[in-house]
Design a protein around this motif. Sequence first.
Motif, PDB file in Angstrom:
ATOM      1  N   ASP A   1      -2.089  -8.990   0.662  1.00 17.17           N
ATOM      2  CA  ASP A   1      -3.441  -9.648   0.666  1.00 17.17           C
ATOM      3  C   ASP A   1      -4.487  -9.033  -0.109  1.00 17.17           C
ATOM      4  O   ASP A   1      -5.724  -9.030  -0.031  1.00 17.17           O
ATOM      5  CB  ASP A   1      -4.015 -10.008   1.946  1.00 17.17           C
ATOM      6  CG  ASP A   1      -3.851  -8.556   2.803  1.00 17.17           C
ATOM      7  OD1 ASP A   1      -3.524  -7.396   2.266  1.00 17.17           O
ATOM      8  OD2 ASP A   1      -4.208  -8.366   3.901  1.00 17.17           O
ATOM      9  N   ASN A   2      -4.093  -8.070  -1.257  1.00 13.98           N
ATOM     10  CA  ASN A   2      -4.716  -7.341  -2.026  1.00 13.98           C
ATOM     11  C   ASN A   2      -5.708  -6.454  -1.116  1.00 13.98           C
ATOM     12  O   ASN A   2      -6.978  -5.738  -1.550  1.00 13.98           O
ATOM     13  CB  ASN A   2      -5.679  -8.121  -2.976  1.00 13.98           C
ATOM     14  CG  ASN A   2      -4.850  -8.658  -3.943  1.00 13.98           C
ATOM     15  OD1 ASN A   2      -4.042  -8.390  -4.534  1.00 13.98           O
ATOM     16  ND2 ASN A   2      -5.154 -10.387  -3.908  1.00 13.98           N
ATOM     17  N   LEU A   3      -5.296  -6.119   0.155  1.00  9.54           N
ATOM     18  CA  LEU A   3      -6.184  -5.114   0.931  1.00  9.54           C
ATOM     19  C   LEU A   3      -5.151  -4.110   1.431  1.00  9.54           C
ATOM     20  O   LEU A   3      -4.145  -4.257   1.681  1.00  9.54           O
ATOM     21  CB  LEU A   3      -6.652  -5.989   2.195  1.00  9.54           C
ATOM     22  CG  LEU A   3      -7.565  -6.788   2.143  1.00  9.54           C
ATOM     23  CD1 LEU A   3      -7.927  -7.685   3.415  1.00  9.54           C
ATOM     24  CD2 LEU A   3      -9.116  -6.291   1.350  1.00  9.54           C
TER      25      LEU A   3
ATOM     26  N   SER B   1       0.987  -1.252  -0.027  1.00  6.43           N
ATOM     27  CA  SER B   1      -0.099   0.032   0.028  1.00  6.43           C
ATOM     28  C   SER B   1       0.928   1.235  -0.032  1.00  6.43           C
ATOM     29  O   SER B   1       2.107   1.221   0.291  1.00  6.43           O
ATOM     30  CB  SER B   1      -0.839   0.123   1.258  1.00  6.43           C
ATOM     31  OG  SER B   1      -1.878  -0.995   1.344  1.00  6.43           O
TER      32      SER B   1
ATOM     33  N   ASN C   1      -3.724  -2.700   4.462  1.00  8.21           N
ATOM     34  CA  ASN C   1      -3.359  -3.437   5.714  1.00  8.21           C
ATOM     35  C   ASN C   1      -2.136  -2.978   6.190  1.00  8.21           C
ATOM     36  O   ASN C   1      -1.171  -3.866   6.263  1.00  8.21           O
ATOM     37  CB  ASN C   1      -3.768  -5.044   5.462  1.00  8.21           C
ATOM     38  CG  ASN C   1      -3.686  -5.702   6.816  1.00  8.21           C
ATOM     39  OD1 ASN C   1      -3.901  -5.026   8.019  1.00  8.21           O
ATOM     40  ND2 ASN C   1      -3.791  -6.834   6.873  1.00  8.21           N
TER      41      ASN C   1
END
Length: 680
Positions: A244-246, A220, A248
């Motif tokens: 995790d494609n988030l 991110s 975070n």
Amino acid sequence: MIAVTAALAAFLLLTPRSSVQTGGEKKTLKLYWFIPDGLRADPDIFTIFNWAKEGKLPHLRKMMESGTWGYSQPVFPGHTPTNFATLLTGSSPKIHGIADGPMHIEGYPLKMVSKGGFSSIAKKVPPIWYTLEKRGMTATLLSVPGSTPPELDSGITIRGRWGGWGIDFPSIIFQSGGDQGLRKQQGMDTRVFSFGSDLTRFSEATEPSSWQLQLPPSFSPIREAAFTNWGTTVYTLFYDTTNDNLVNYDHALFSIDKKNLLAEISTGGWSNWLPVNLSWQIQNDYNINTPKRMAWERSLSAIQVNTSFAINLIKSDPENFRVRFLYDTLNQYLVKPSYLAEDMNKELGPMVDFPDNYPPQLIYFPEDKATFLEESRRSLAWHRKAAAYLIRESNSDLIIHDIYTPNQMLTSRWWLGGLDPASRHYKDTPDHERSVLWNEVMEAYKGIDDILGEILAGADEETYVVFSSDHGIAPLNREVLLNNFFAEKGLLNYTIDPATGEYAIDWRNTRAIYLKMDNIYINPDGLAGNYHRTSGPGYEQLRAQVIDMLNNELADENGDTPIAKVVKWENAGDELGLPADRTGDLVIANRPGFGWVEEVTSDKAIFRNSLKAGYKQAIIPEQTSAMLTPFVIMGPGIKKNYQLSETIHHIDQYPTIMRLLNQPVPDFVEGKSINGIMND
């Protein structure tokens, strides 16, 4: 620079080695008085004597088997500065003069604390260490409220709490600036005692810039924040190591110069102790309510202090971060003689005196609890090592030792509400959760017991060991914003900053105001300028009006009234044992479960549920057993395994100790030596 150096030398009270009796012929320790702050002990819930008998507190059990034990009752208004002064002078507040922590006296504006109850110079009579030093004994004091500025000439004074002496760097939280709700909720409570140096600061995360240190890989966008405190800036990068494609964020990197790595921490983690250089301005009292010297004068007076700090990454989301800087609370300017600080640091490591601060900061997010527990463990471990060190190295006749950690735990948000049935939280606490809370509290009490263990191991059979506390802790359910009440009645006017929640009192147009911890000040012509107690028909009429409002109009939505007692200043000595010259025009006591709050708020609420679970201020101690404390004593001639049949009073501990030390009791002492504890 010559003037600054001279002022600095006077301020720091640096003491040459030759003036302190740490060398030469070894003294025989005669007394170790251990007084943990806020260590509740009562026969119903915090049954520490039963815990000891069950083997949970083995060192306390040894003290009980080897000595006399029972309960002791504090004096009104129940809190630390008043009751430490009571224990250590054997007299009530009307004699020793410590009516409160922040005291307001005639001749000074009410917005200022004109006399600090934690300062040694506020007492009207001398404490036990001063008297015994004058009689040829050497004392060591560790973290004792009311011990600074130092009164000892030949003894040792180590970090007296909030006495206005030395260089003290309270730990701080850096919170994301976007959290406007928290900023408004805290209001003035982001400062020490609501008027001192910062305990929480708000800042924003931005795009990284000018970093020469290689940026860490992140899933991110990396965000940067700058945390400045005591003249030093620490730069931080928040980043995401979770693929995790988030979004975070789970890590932060810290650097002083954006070139060299200081620490790298995952969410919830701690750094090692890290070196840091902090700046303290001698010409700055760090009080927002007092006049200040020019900025250039404050800057010229600054000195640099090499110390250390540990970083805790409480929350790592750049939009909602929360970062704790825990500073080493011991330096050469908080010890007399100053050279002992270096030796103590080598022997004991960085000092964690107590967790959190006052007002508490670690109560606003669930993640704060883990931070509090870690700081609590560190403080208990440090004080345990310090007890052994002082017995071994201080070469003293008497040692008096305090630790603030029990008070901080039981007044915090997380524990007492689920443990005491008098709390509004008790019935909503599941049994399994209550079990966890008890385990955590027992861990702290065992930490206190471990300190006792070091004391018992180091003290010989000719030493008196005394274990007591200043006050217990009662559950706090509702806070009463009395100044909102006075504003509603047209007696108080103020303005409030809508962005920060900080407020300013319009003193000229304020005729009645509540100020910590139990005082109401009244003047029908307004309270602007230097405060002077007035009189006459208008004053008496307004005072009667305020008394009537408090007794008959102040009630919550359930019809419950918080007032336990309202006393006029001229009756404060007889009815509450307070010095009339250091009280407000009215003194108020709250019923257990309620607590007075000084702040005013934009929502104008008079009652609100408290985030804090415990309280002791302005409670009449006789009204609840939650205010009781332990009293345990062992040593030559003391009856063994003997329980006191009645609760004693705090004023009785001093004359009892003086008698055992074969010392005359000063005339100002009101307490009586406890009968029946000596072998016939």
